[in-house]
Design a protein around this motif. Structure first.
Motif, mmCIF file in Angstrom:
data_model
loop_
_atom_site.group_PDB
_atom_site.id
_atom_site.type_symbol
_atom_site.label_atom_id
_atom_site.label_comp_id
_atom_site.label_asym_id
_atom_site.label_seq_id
_atom_site.Cartn_x
_atom_site.Cartn_y
_atom_site.Cartn_z
ATOM 1 N N GLY A 128 -33.401 -43.560 -9.609
ATOM 2 C CA GLY A 128 -32.303 -44.380 -9.121
ATOM 3 C C GLY A 128 -31.166 -44.473 -10.130
ATOM 4 O O GLY A 128 -31.354 -44.240 -11.324
ATOM 5 N N VAL A 129 -29.975 -44.831 -9.660
ATOM 6 C CA VAL A 129 -28.786 -44.914 -10.506
ATOM 7 C C VAL A 129 -28.262 -46.355 -10.468
ATOM 8 O O VAL A 129 -28.073 -46.924 -9.386
ATOM 9 C CB VAL A 129 -27.690 -43.940 -10.021
ATOM 10 C CG1 VAL A 129 -26.444 -44.057 -10.897
ATOM 11 C CG2 VAL A 129 -28.212 -42.510 -10.020
ATOM 12 N N GLY B 68 -24.685 -53.236 -11.292
ATOM 13 C CA GLY B 68 -25.843 -54.118 -11.293
ATOM 14 C C GLY B 68 -26.859 -53.849 -10.198
ATOM 15 O O GLY B 68 -27.834 -54.603 -10.073
ATOM 16 N N GLN B 69 -26.672 -52.793 -9.392
ATOM 17 C CA GLN B 69 -27.614 -52.456 -8.331
ATOM 18 C C GLN B 69 -28.201 -51.067 -8.571
ATOM 19 O O GLN B 69 -27.507 -50.149 -8.997
ATOM 20 C CB GLN B 69 -26.935 -52.479 -6.967
ATOM 21 C CG GLN B 69 -26.608 -53.852 -6.421
ATOM 22 C CD GLN B 69 -26.080 -53.770 -5.003
ATOM 23 O OE1 GLN B 69 -25.145 -53.044 -4.723
ATOM 24 N NE2 GLN B 69 -26.694 -54.528 -4.095
ATOM 25 N N LEU B 70 -29.504 -50.950 -8.300
ATOM 26 C CA LEU B 70 -30.154 -49.651 -8.417
ATOM 27 C C LEU B 70 -30.020 -48.926 -7.073
ATOM 28 O O LEU B 70 -30.587 -49.359 -6.068
ATOM 29 C CB LEU B 70 -31.628 -49.827 -8.781
ATOM 30 C CG LEU B 70 -32.385 -48.540 -9.146
ATOM 31 C CD1 LEU B 70 -31.814 -47.936 -10.434
ATOM 32 C CD2 LEU B 70 -33.877 -48.816 -9.302
ATOM 33 N N LEU B 71 -29.259 -47.839 -7.076
ATOM 34 C CA LEU B 71 -28.914 -47.155 -5.834
ATOM 35 C C LEU B 71 -29.619 -45.812 -5.727
ATOM 36 O O LEU B 71 -29.982 -45.189 -6.734
ATOM 37 C CB LEU B 71 -27.401 -46.925 -5.752
ATOM 38 C CG LEU B 71 -26.503 -48.144 -5.925
ATOM 39 C CD1 LEU B 71 -25.045 -47.722 -5.808
ATOM 40 C CD2 LEU B 71 -26.844 -49.220 -4.890
ATOM 41 N N GLY C 12 -25.769 -43.822 -2.762
ATOM 42 C CA GLY C 12 -26.480 -44.273 -1.584
ATOM 43 C C GLY C 12 -26.712 -45.770 -1.566
ATOM 44 O O GLY C 12 -26.125 -46.533 -2.344
ATOM 45 N N ARG C 13 -27.594 -46.180 -0.678
ATOM 46 C CA ARG C 13 -27.918 -47.592 -0.508
ATOM 47 C C ARG C 13 -28.796 -48.088 -1.665
ATOM 48 O O ARG C 13 -29.404 -47.280 -2.372
ATOM 49 C CB ARG C 13 -28.641 -47.807 0.820
ATOM 50 C CG ARG C 13 -27.807 -47.435 2.037
ATOM 51 C CD ARG C 13 -28.639 -47.551 3.312
ATOM 52 N NE ARG C 13 -27.853 -47.155 4.478
ATOM 53 C CZ ARG C 13 -27.113 -47.987 5.197
ATOM 54 N NH1 ARG C 13 -27.061 -49.282 4.862
ATOM 55 N NH2 ARG C 13 -26.427 -47.555 6.234
ATOM 56 N N PRO C 14 -28.882 -49.409 -1.833
ATOM 57 C CA PRO C 14 -29.789 -49.944 -2.870
ATOM 58 C C PRO C 14 -31.234 -49.549 -2.589
ATOM 59 O O PRO C 14 -31.668 -49.485 -1.430
ATOM 60 C CB PRO C 14 -29.592 -51.459 -2.757
ATOM 61 C CG PRO C 14 -28.252 -51.628 -2.144
ATOM 62 C CD PRO C 14 -28.081 -50.465 -1.202
ATOM 63 N N MET C 15 -31.980 -49.289 -3.642
ATOM 64 C CA MET C 15 -33.380 -48.906 -3.520
ATOM 65 C C MET C 15 -34.244 -50.135 -3.252
ATOM 66 O O MET C 15 -34.159 -51.129 -3.981
ATOM 67 C CB MET C 15 -33.857 -48.206 -4.798
ATOM 68 C CG MET C 15 -33.407 -46.780 -4.950
ATOM 69 S SD MET C 15 -34.157 -46.009 -6.408
ATOM 70 C CE MET C 15 -33.911 -44.268 -6.037
ATOM 71 N N ALA C 16 -35.084 -50.055 -2.230
ATOM 72 C CA ALA C 16 -36.036 -51.138 -1.985
ATOM 73 C C ALA C 16 -37.138 -51.119 -3.032
ATOM 74 O O ALA C 16 -37.649 -52.166 -3.450
ATOM 75 C CB ALA C 16 -36.631 -50.993 -0.588
ATOM 76 N N THR C 17 -37.506 -49.920 -3.466
ATOM 77 C CA THR C 17 -38.483 -49.732 -4.536
ATOM 78 C C THR C 17 -37.768 -49.085 -5.712
ATOM 79 O O THR C 17 -37.076 -48.088 -5.530
ATOM 80 C CB THR C 17 -39.644 -48.830 -4.079
ATOM 81 O OG1 THR C 17 -40.277 -49.412 -2.929
ATOM 82 C CG2 THR C 17 -40.675 -48.666 -5.192
ATOM 83 N N LEU D 79 -23.788 -37.307 -17.132
ATOM 84 C CA LEU D 79 -22.376 -37.621 -16.966
ATOM 85 C C LEU D 79 -22.145 -38.746 -15.977
ATOM 86 O O LEU D 79 -20.989 -39.099 -15.700
ATOM 87 C CB LEU D 79 -21.617 -36.374 -16.501
ATOM 88 C CG LEU D 79 -21.665 -35.160 -17.420
ATOM 89 C CD1 LEU D 79 -20.896 -33.995 -16.810
ATOM 90 C CD2 LEU D 79 -21.112 -35.499 -18.794
ATOM 91 N N GLY D 80 -23.225 -39.299 -15.427
ATOM 92 C CA GLY D 80 -23.087 -40.348 -14.403
ATOM 93 C C GLY D 80 -22.635 -41.664 -14.984
ATOM 94 O O GLY D 80 -22.331 -41.801 -16.172
ATOM 95 N N PRO D 81 -22.598 -42.718 -14.091
ATOM 96 C CA PRO D 81 -22.104 -44.029 -14.526
ATOM 97 C C PRO D 81 -23.019 -44.686 -15.543
ATOM 98 O O PRO D 81 -24.196 -44.376 -15.620
ATOM 99 C CB PRO D 81 -22.063 -44.828 -13.212
ATOM 100 C CG PRO D 81 -23.077 -44.165 -12.328
ATOM 101 C CD PRO D 81 -23.061 -42.725 -12.704
#
Length: 216
Positions: free
Chosen positions: A74-75, A79-82, A64-69, A214-216
């Motif tokens: 989050g994943v 380099g982005q928390l999504l 999904g989109r980057p987390m505002a909070t 098993l995620g990134p």
């Protein structure tokens, strides 16, 4: 090297909406070949469709989109928390599976499948709000348009099926055929809310563990 005018499958073009349409057409052909009542067959497979989509989302790599909070679920990707859109969707899909599996208040053949189409399209539309897809108007994407089409078609089919002659109230009895069940264990699972809640709890517990391990 990919020839001009052609794309690899990994470049995109595949969607759950297209898969459902293809499966629906295959079901129509299958039911005609074997002279089976299509809408009753659709009702039988509806809970399995919801379950299959949920399990498939566990291995999906479209985030999904980057987390505002920075929420703890989050994943981190590049380099982005999504937002883990997959987690949101498979949890909702498991609830849909449980609801359809209960087969309550089914009044006519096709109603259970129509519920699946409407509710899954709604789930997909909600999750789509935090995913990236080509936008067509404001925050609404191509997937939103496809989901709205599914809902419209399902409502139209419901109106038509309700007016068909010979429809009888079912009062919530299972839609599946009355063939003998293979054993007492399966019968207990089908009839017992406690067993069904246990299976739902196991699915809901194992899927996030599998996804995050098993995620990134």
């Amino acid at each position: 090297m990919t020839p001009p005018g052609r794309k690899n499958l990994q470049d995109g073009g595949l969607s759950i909406h297209g898969a459902l349409i293809g499966g629906l057409l295959a079901g129509v052909i299958f039911s005609r070949l074997y002279r089976l009542p299509f809408w009753r067959l659709a009702d039988v497979v509806a809970p399995g469709l919801a379950l299959g989509i949920a399990i498939g989302r566990v291995g999906c790599d479209v985030f999904g989109r980057p987390m505002a909070t920075p929420w703890p679920w989050g994943v981190m990707v590049n380099g982005q928390l999504l937002h883990p859109a997959q987690v949101y969707e498979f949890l909702l899909d498991y609830l849909l599976f449980f609801y359809l599996w209960r087969r309550k208040n089914v009044a006519y053949d096709g109603q259970l499948f129509i519920r699946f189409a409407i509710l899954y399209a709604t789930i997909r539309g909600v999750v789509e709000l935090i995913r990236y897809n080509p936008l067509i108007w404001g925050p609404f994407s191509v997937a939103h348009a496809a989901s709205l089409t599914f809902i419209f078609a399902a409502v139209l089919a419901s109106i038509i099926l309700k007016k068909r002659p010979g429809q009888q109230a079912n009062s919530g009895t299972p839609v599946a055929a009355t063939a003998p069940r293979p054993g007492d264990m399966l019968a207990a699972i089908e009839d017992s809310l406690a067993w069904q809640l246990l299976i739902l709890a196991v699915l809901v517990s194992l899927s996030p563990v599998t996804f995050y391990s098993l995620g990134p």
